[in-house]
Design a protein around this motif. Structure first.
Motif, PDB file in Angstrom:
ATOM      1  N   THR A 193       0.821  -1.200   0.000  1.00  0.00           N
ATOM      2  CA  THR A 193       0.000   0.000   0.000  1.00  0.00           C
ATOM      3  C   THR A 193       0.859   1.254   0.000  1.00  0.00           C
ATOM      4  OG1 THR A 193      -0.141   0.059   2.419  1.00  0.00           O
ATOM      5  CG2 THR A 193      -1.860  -1.158   1.253  1.00  0.00           C
ATOM      6  N   PHE A 194       0.244   2.333  -0.420  1.00  0.00           N
ATOM      7  CA  PHE A 194       0.886   3.644  -0.418  1.00  0.00           C
ATOM      8  C   PHE A 194      -0.118   4.659   0.095  1.00  0.00           C
ATOM      9  CE2 PHE A 194       3.190   7.331  -1.679  1.00  0.00           C
ATOM     10  CZ  PHE A 194       2.239   8.208  -2.158  1.00  0.00           C
ATOM     11  N   HIS A 195       0.370   5.603   0.908  1.00  0.00           N
ATOM     12  CA  HIS A 195      -0.465   6.702   1.355  1.00  0.00           C
ATOM     13  C   HIS A 195       0.303   7.995   1.187  1.00  0.00           C
ATOM     14  CE1 HIS A 195      -2.162   3.207   3.469  1.00  0.00           C
ATOM     15  NE2 HIS A 195      -3.312   3.829   3.346  1.00  0.00           N
ATOM     16  N   ALA A 196      -0.346   8.985   0.627  1.00  0.00           N
ATOM     17  CA  ALA A 196       0.290  10.284   0.462  1.00  0.00           C
ATOM     18  C   ALA A 196       0.533  10.923   1.825  1.00  0.00           C
ATOM     19  CB  ALA A 196      -0.593  11.190  -0.396  1.00  0.00           C
ATOM     20  N   ASP A 197       1.504  11.826   1.866  1.00  0.00           N
ATOM     21  CA  ASP A 197       1.836  12.484   3.132  1.00  0.00           C
ATOM     22  C   ASP A 197       0.634  13.197   3.741  1.00  0.00           C
ATOM     23  OD1 ASP A 197       5.233  13.449   2.183  1.00  0.00           O
ATOM     24  OD2 ASP A 197       4.416  11.576   2.976  1.00  0.00           O
ATOM     25  N   SER A 198      -0.235  13.701   2.895  1.00  0.00           N
ATOM     26  CA  SER A 198      -1.382  14.465   3.388  1.00  0.00           C
ATOM     27  C   SER A 198      -2.360  13.623   4.202  1.00  0.00           C
ATOM     28  CB  SER A 198      -2.123  15.118   2.212  1.00  0.00           C
ATOM     29  OG  SER A 198      -2.557  14.124   1.295  1.00  0.00           O
ATOM     30  N   VAL A 199      -2.308  12.291   4.033  1.00  0.00           N
ATOM     31  CA  VAL A 199      -3.245  11.415   4.751  1.00  0.00           C
ATOM     32  C   VAL A 199      -2.540  10.344   5.564  1.00  0.00           C
ATOM     33  CG1 VAL A 199      -4.973  11.812   2.955  1.00  0.00           C
ATOM     34  CG2 VAL A 199      -3.530   9.759   2.853  1.00  0.00           C
ATOM     35  N   LYS A 200      -1.240  10.263   5.472  1.00  0.00           N
ATOM     36  CA  LYS A 200      -0.489   9.214   6.159  1.00  0.00           C
ATOM     37  C   LYS A 200      -0.729   9.296   7.658  1.00  0.00           C
ATOM     38  CE  LYS A 200       3.318   8.321   4.229  1.00  0.00           C
ATOM     39  NZ  LYS A 200       4.714   8.416   3.725  1.00  0.00           N
ATOM     40  N   GLY A 201      -1.007   8.146   8.247  1.00  0.00           N
ATOM     41  CA  GLY A 201      -1.274   8.090   9.678  1.00  0.00           C
ATOM     42  C   GLY A 201      -2.736   8.327  10.027  1.00  0.00           C
ATOM     43  N   ARG A 202      -3.516   8.799   9.056  1.00  0.00           N
ATOM     44  CA  ARG A 202      -4.944   9.053   9.307  1.00  0.00           C
ATOM     45  C   ARG A 202      -5.842   8.178   8.436  1.00  0.00           C
ATOM     46  NH1 ARG A 202      -7.150  13.755   8.066  1.00  0.00           N
ATOM     47  NH2 ARG A 202      -5.712  14.203   6.329  1.00  0.00           N
ATOM     48  N   PHE A 203      -5.416   7.905   7.207  1.00  0.00           N
ATOM     49  CA  PHE A 203      -6.206   7.097   6.276  1.00  0.00           C
ATOM     50  C   PHE A 203      -5.526   5.748   6.086  1.00  0.00           C
ATOM     51  CE2 PHE A 203      -8.258  10.769   3.635  1.00  0.00           C
ATOM     52  CZ  PHE A 203      -8.686  11.361   4.814  1.00  0.00           C
ATOM     53  N   THR A 204      -6.324   4.714   5.896  1.00  0.00           N
ATOM     54  CA  THR A 204      -5.790   3.378   5.645  1.00  0.00           C
ATOM     55  C   THR A 204      -6.580   2.715   4.536  1.00  0.00           C
ATOM     56  OG1 THR A 204      -5.170   3.127   7.977  1.00  0.00           O
ATOM     57  CG2 THR A 204      -5.244   1.136   6.641  1.00  0.00           C
ATOM     58  N   ILE A 205      -5.861   2.245   3.526  1.00  0.00           N
ATOM     59  CA  ILE A 205      -6.492   1.515   2.434  1.00  0.00           C
ATOM     60  C   ILE A 205      -6.356   0.022   2.701  1.00  0.00           C
ATOM     61  CG2 ILE A 205      -4.412   1.477   0.979  1.00  0.00           C
ATOM     62  CD1 ILE A 205      -6.247   1.830  -1.458  1.00  0.00           C
ATOM     63  N   SER A 206      -7.399  -0.716   2.387  1.00  0.00           N
ATOM     64  CA  SER A 206      -7.360  -2.164   2.566  1.00  0.00           C
ATOM     65  C   SER A 206      -8.291  -2.803   1.544  1.00  0.00           C
ATOM     66  CB  SER A 206      -7.770  -2.554   3.983  1.00  0.00           C
ATOM     67  OG  SER A 206      -9.116  -2.184   4.237  1.00  0.00           O
ATOM     68  N   ARG A 207      -8.210  -4.105   1.437  1.00  0.00           N
ATOM     69  CA  ARG A 207      -9.056  -4.791   0.475  1.00  0.00           C
ATOM     70  C   ARG A 207      -9.814  -5.930   1.146  1.00  0.00           C
ATOM     71  NH1 ARG A 207      -4.621  -8.265  -3.084  1.00  0.00           N
ATOM     72  NH2 ARG A 207      -3.448  -9.054  -1.302  1.00  0.00           N
ATOM     73  N   ASP A 208     -11.007  -6.129   0.682  1.00  0.00           N
ATOM     74  CA  ASP A 208     -11.846  -7.247   1.091  1.00  0.00           C
ATOM     75  C   ASP A 208     -11.986  -8.124  -0.143  1.00  0.00           C
ATOM     76  OD1 ASP A 208     -13.835  -9.023   1.736  1.00  0.00           O
ATOM     77  OD2 ASP A 208     -15.172  -7.539   2.613  1.00  0.00           O
ATOM     78  N   VAL A 209     -11.111  -9.131  -0.237  1.00  0.00           N
ATOM     79  CA  VAL A 209     -11.061  -9.944  -1.434  1.00  0.00           C
ATOM     80  C   VAL A 209     -12.350 -10.724  -1.641  1.00  0.00           C
ATOM     81  CG1 VAL A 209      -9.830 -11.797  -2.603  1.00  0.00           C
ATOM     82  CG2 VAL A 209      -8.563 -10.127  -1.278  1.00  0.00           C
ATOM     83  N   VAL A 210     -12.950 -11.176  -0.561  1.00  0.00           N
ATOM     84  CA  VAL A 210     -14.173 -11.978  -0.655  1.00  0.00           C
ATOM     85  C   VAL A 210     -15.280 -11.180  -1.344  1.00  0.00           C
ATOM     86  CG1 VAL A 210     -15.986 -13.133   0.645  1.00  0.00           C
ATOM     87  CG2 VAL A 210     -13.587 -13.376   1.345  1.00  0.00           C
ATOM     88  N   ASN A 211     -15.377  -9.901  -0.975  1.00  0.00           N
ATOM     89  CA  ASN A 211     -16.454  -9.056  -1.508  1.00  0.00           C
ATOM     90  C   ASN A 211     -15.988  -8.154  -2.651  1.00  0.00           C
ATOM     91  OD1 ASN A 211     -18.639  -9.833   0.322  1.00  0.00           O
ATOM     92  ND2 ASN A 211     -17.341  -8.932   1.916  1.00  0.00           N
TER      93      ASN A 211
END
Length: 123
Positions: free
Chosen positions: A58-76
């Motif tokens: 994963t990658f997060h821009a500095d503007s959101v790092k530490g506050r936003f988290t991307i993840s995936r739900d493979v099943v859905n």
């Protein structure tokens, strides 16, 4: 046909949390990267997070790092963006995008886009 549908946007107070969902169809997660972008009025579109479907990096821009988290739900077949400690400057239309994995790139480029969901941070 690749389709991306965002949901979960809305109004949230500063310091609050919101979770966006990107429902994906028409492709195999393992072959694609998924990114989240946002565009505020009068501003350029900003790439904020991405996830590599093959290895989960994963990658997060500095503007959101530490506050936003991307993840995936493979099943859905869904990619999530958990947003916490939100600020007024997070107000924007949020889009998810998908593109086939390239050998030399962790994320992007993107060929398919969702319609966007509005996020407003205000008291």
């Amino acid at each position: 046909e690749v389709q991306l549908v965002e949901s979960g946007g809305g109004l949230v107070q500063p310091g609050g949390s919101l979770r966006l969902s990107c429902a994906a169809s028409g492709f195999t997660f393992d072959d694609y990267t998924i990114g989240w972008f946002r565009q505020a009025p009068g501003k350029e579109r900003e790439g904020i997070s991405c996830i590599n479907g093959k290895d989960g990096r994963t990658f997060h821009a500095d503007s959101v790092k530490g506050r936003f988290t991307i993840s995936r739900d493979v099943v859905n077949n869904t990619v999530l963006l958990q947003m916490t400690n939100m600020k007024a400057e997070d107000t924007a239309v949020y889009y998810c995008a998908a593109g086939r994995i390239k050998p030399t790139m962790m994320c992007g480029p993107y060929d398919h886009w969702g319609q966007g969901t509005q996020v407003t941070v205000s008291s």
